[in-house]
Design a protein around this motif. Structure first.
Motif, PDB file in Angstrom:
ATOM      1  N   PRO A  43       0.814  -1.216   0.000  1.00  0.00           N
ATOM      2  CA  PRO A  43       0.000   0.000   0.000  1.00  0.00           C
ATOM      3  C   PRO A  43       0.852   1.272   0.000  1.00  0.00           C
ATOM      4  O   PRO A  43       2.068   1.199   0.190  1.00  0.00           O
ATOM      5  CB  PRO A  43      -0.791  -0.112   1.308  1.00  0.00           C
ATOM      6  N   LEU A  44       0.181   2.378  -0.231  1.00  0.00           N
ATOM      7  CA  LEU A  44       0.796   3.690  -0.150  1.00  0.00           C
ATOM      8  C   LEU A  44       0.165   4.421   1.025  1.00  0.00           C
ATOM      9  O   LEU A  44      -1.057   4.433   1.157  1.00  0.00           O
ATOM     10  CB  LEU A  44       0.545   4.484  -1.435  1.00  0.00           C
ATOM     11  N   VAL A  45       1.000   5.037   1.838  1.00  0.00           N
ATOM     12  CA  VAL A  45       0.504   5.735   3.018  1.00  0.00           C
ATOM     13  C   VAL A  45       1.058   7.150   3.031  1.00  0.00           C
ATOM     14  O   VAL A  45       2.273   7.347   3.068  1.00  0.00           O
ATOM     15  CB  VAL A  45       0.899   5.011   4.311  1.00  0.00           C
ATOM     16  N   GLU A  46       0.138   8.125   3.012  1.00  0.00           N
ATOM     17  CA  GLU A  46       0.537   9.519   3.051  1.00  0.00           C
ATOM     18  C   GLU A  46       0.517  10.030   4.482  1.00  0.00           C
ATOM     19  O   GLU A  46      -0.249   9.543   5.329  1.00  0.00           O
ATOM     20  CB  GLU A  46      -0.417  10.387   2.224  1.00  0.00           C
ATOM     21  N   SER A  47       1.336  11.035   4.722  1.00  0.00           N
ATOM     22  CA  SER A  47       1.361  11.703   6.022  1.00  0.00           C
ATOM     23  C   SER A  47       1.874  13.110   5.832  1.00  0.00           C
ATOM     24  O   SER A  47       2.409  13.454   4.770  1.00  0.00           O
ATOM     25  CB  SER A  47       2.249  10.932   7.006  1.00  0.00           C
ATOM     26  N   GLY A  48       1.714  13.929   6.867  1.00  0.00           N
ATOM     27  CA  GLY A  48       2.268  15.270   6.855  1.00  0.00           C
ATOM     28  C   GLY A  48       1.270  16.392   6.648  1.00  0.00           C
ATOM     29  O   GLY A  48       1.645  17.565   6.710  1.00  0.00           O
ATOM     30  N   GLY A  49       0.019  16.054   6.398  1.00  0.00           N
ATOM     31  CA  GLY A  49      -0.971  17.092   6.228  1.00  0.00           C
ATOM     32  C   GLY A  49      -1.292  17.788   7.538  1.00  0.00           C
ATOM     33  O   GLY A  49      -0.814  17.389   8.606  1.00  0.00           O
ATOM     34  N   GLY A  50      -2.090  18.848   7.442  1.00  0.00           N
ATOM     35  CA  GLY A  50      -2.465  19.562   8.647  1.00  0.00           C
ATOM     36  C   GLY A  50      -3.160  20.859   8.331  1.00  0.00           C
ATOM     37  O   GLY A  50      -3.471  21.158   7.176  1.00  0.00           O
ATOM     38  N   LEU A  51      -3.419  21.631   9.390  1.00  0.00           N
ATOM     39  CA  LEU A  51      -4.054  22.933   9.287  1.00  0.00           C
ATOM     40  C   LEU A  51      -2.982  24.000   9.483  1.00  0.00           C
ATOM     41  O   LEU A  51      -2.325  24.021  10.526  1.00  0.00           O
ATOM     42  CB  LEU A  51      -5.145  23.072  10.348  1.00  0.00           C
ATOM     43  N   VAL A  52      -2.817  24.863   8.488  1.00  0.00           N
ATOM     44  CA  VAL A  52      -1.812  25.914   8.562  1.00  0.00           C
ATOM     45  C   VAL A  52      -2.403  27.222   8.056  1.00  0.00           C
ATOM     46  O   VAL A  52      -3.456  27.237   7.408  1.00  0.00           O
ATOM     47  CB  VAL A  52      -0.563  25.567   7.722  1.00  0.00           C
TER      48      VAL A  52
END
Length: 122
Positions: A1-10
């Motif tokens: 699988p592919l797993v994304e991370s690092g998003g957020g509210l800025v």
């Protein structure tokens, strides 16, 4: 699988770094792209990188602000998002292609991650 991370509210003008980690896939021989989808809008191409990392492409709306890179030894692709704008708010997903190149068309991608939310406030 592919797993994304690092998003957020800025806030507008800020930066984020998204990661896309692959496991169990032939990552190093395939192009990878980032797409994004905002509520009520179609999924759109953001950036792509070839298997060897030598060629990158960007959508006009992010050119000069976003930068895609990859570390094949770590099976990871990154997307650096700079000078973020409210219109960049979307779910960002990475996709693994079926060739060594990277194209903007969805049809070239076999595997997709679940996405990571990026929200930019004004």
């Amino acid at each position: 699988p592919l797993v994304e991370s690092g998003g957020g509210l800025v806030q507008a003008g800020a930066s984020l770094r998204l990661s896309c980690a692959a496991s169990g896939l032939r990552f190093s021989t395939r192009g990878v792209a980032w797409f994004r989808q905002a509520p009520g809008k179609k999924r759109e191409y953001v950036a792509g990188i070839t298997a060897n990392g030598r060629v990158t492409e960007y959508a006009p709306s992010v050119l000069g602000r976003f930068f895609i890179s990859r570390e094949n030894a770590e099976n990871t692709v990154y997307l650096q998002l700079n000078i973020l704008k409210p219109e960049d708010s979307a779910v960002y997903s990475c996709a693994l292609g079926n060739t060594d190149y990277s194209y903007s068309s969805l049809s070239y991608y076999d595997f997709w991650g679940q996405g990571t939310q990026v929200t930019v406030s004004s």
